[in-house]
Design an enzyme around this catalytic site. Sequence first.
Site, PDB file in Angstrom:
ATOM      1  N   HIS A   1      52.403  29.920   2.128  1.00  0.00           N
ATOM      2  CA  HIS A   1      51.095  30.223   1.531  1.00  0.00           C
ATOM      3  C   HIS A   1      51.147  30.022   0.011  1.00  0.00           C
ATOM      4  O   HIS A   1      52.182  30.265  -0.620  1.00  0.00           O
ATOM      5  CB  HIS A   1      50.717  31.673   1.851  1.00  0.00           C
ATOM      6  CG  HIS A   1      49.273  31.980   1.648  1.00  0.00           C
ATOM      7  ND1 HIS A   1      48.754  32.308   0.412  1.00  0.00           N
ATOM      8  CD2 HIS A   1      48.235  31.992   2.513  1.00  0.00           C
ATOM      9  CE1 HIS A   1      47.452  32.523   0.526  1.00  0.00           C
ATOM     10  NE2 HIS A   1      47.106  32.338   1.792  1.00  0.00           N
TER      11      HIS A   1
ATOM     12  N   TYR B   1      37.423  36.854   0.396  1.00  0.00           N
ATOM     13  CA  TYR B   1      37.731  37.762  -0.716  1.00  0.00           C
ATOM     14  C   TYR B   1      36.897  39.022  -0.566  1.00  0.00           C
ATOM     15  O   TYR B   1      35.733  38.968  -0.168  1.00  0.00           O
ATOM     16  CB  TYR B   1      37.404  37.105  -2.059  1.00  0.00           C
ATOM     17  CG  TYR B   1      38.238  35.885  -2.372  1.00  0.00           C
ATOM     18  CD1 TYR B   1      39.626  35.962  -2.483  1.00  0.00           C
ATOM     19  CD2 TYR B   1      37.629  34.650  -2.580  1.00  0.00           C
ATOM     20  CE1 TYR B   1      40.384  34.839  -2.785  1.00  0.00           C
ATOM     21  CE2 TYR B   1      38.380  33.519  -2.891  1.00  0.00           C
ATOM     22  CZ  TYR B   1      39.762  33.623  -2.981  1.00  0.00           C
ATOM     23  OH  TYR B   1      40.509  32.511  -3.282  1.00  0.00           O
TER      24      TYR B   1
ATOM     25  N   ASP C   1      41.125  35.813   5.409  1.00  0.00           N
ATOM     26  CA  ASP C   1      40.016  36.743   5.174  1.00  0.00           C
ATOM     27  C   ASP C   1      39.172  36.253   4.006  1.00  0.00           C
ATOM     28  O   ASP C   1      39.721  35.647   3.085  1.00  0.00           O
ATOM     29  CB  ASP C   1      40.603  38.099   4.753  1.00  0.00           C
ATOM     30  CG  ASP C   1      40.342  39.190   5.758  1.00  0.00           C
ATOM     31  OD1 ASP C   1      40.018  38.871   6.901  1.00  0.00           O
ATOM     32  OD2 ASP C   1      40.492  40.365   5.382  1.00  0.00           O
TER      33      ASP C   1
ATOM     34  N   PHE D   1      39.318  30.229  -0.024  1.00  0.00           N
ATOM     35  CA  PHE D   1      39.986  30.006  -1.316  1.00  0.00           C
ATOM     36  C   PHE D   1      39.015  29.792  -2.482  1.00  0.00           C
ATOM     37  O   PHE D   1      39.420  29.795  -3.634  1.00  0.00           O
ATOM     38  CB  PHE D   1      40.977  28.831  -1.257  1.00  0.00           C
ATOM     39  CG  PHE D   1      42.177  29.096  -0.406  1.00  0.00           C
ATOM     40  CD1 PHE D   1      43.190  29.936  -0.850  1.00  0.00           C
ATOM     41  CD2 PHE D   1      42.303  28.519   0.854  1.00  0.00           C
ATOM     42  CE1 PHE D   1      44.314  30.194  -0.059  1.00  0.00           C
ATOM     43  CE2 PHE D   1      43.413  28.774   1.659  1.00  0.00           C
ATOM     44  CZ  PHE D   1      44.416  29.603   1.200  1.00  0.00           C
TER      45      PHE D   1
END
Length: 216
Positions: free
Chosen positions: A187, A67, A65, A78
């Site tokens: 992750h 932010y 997703d 990221f």
Amino acid sequence: MEVNIEQSWKQALQDEFAKPYFRELAEFVRSEYKNKTVYPSPKNIFAAFNYCPLDEVKVVILGQDPYHGPKQAHGLCFSVPEGVQTPPSLINIYKEIQESLGGIHHKDGYLEGWAEQGVFLLNATLTVVAHRAGSHQKKGWETFTDAVVKTISDKREGVVFMLWGNYARSKRDLIDSKKHLILEAPHPSPLSANRGFFGCGHFKKANEYLKEPIKW
């Protein structure tokens, strides 16, 4: 939603844009932007594509997703713009780069420099409502971005796919492992980085595999 996307991607994905699900998705996203606070800004929805034409993709990093806090999302997974606090997952990514390659200092969380070198920073969902993680999941974006991953696999050779976390790892069946390097790990989130992301060596392995290494 206006599809403002780089020409090579526009051509490669033209059949996808014509499908009914994408037209419905575009209408949904358009309505959401009109009635709610949605991130990233409309001009940045396809930023990952615009930084990195299809024939220049060397590495694919898959997020989930955007932010959902103010001033964070700008279309590269990221990454955050200059002047915004570096998020915890990216801090852990930087730690792993430092550990495996050494001598690299990152002054902020802005990953434009990676994107310009051919690192395709793709979120599975390209939009999100402010402060509501996952709010635009299962509306059609995942169907689109799965098609994007498969397009890279089909049309290119020698690309490194970095799949971090169970969601990203579930996409490995879209990728031809005979033509590409698939790297999998937990992750980089603080909740899971200690379970195998730290020490995965992905950045070093990618650079050893690529003809032209990335300046991480």
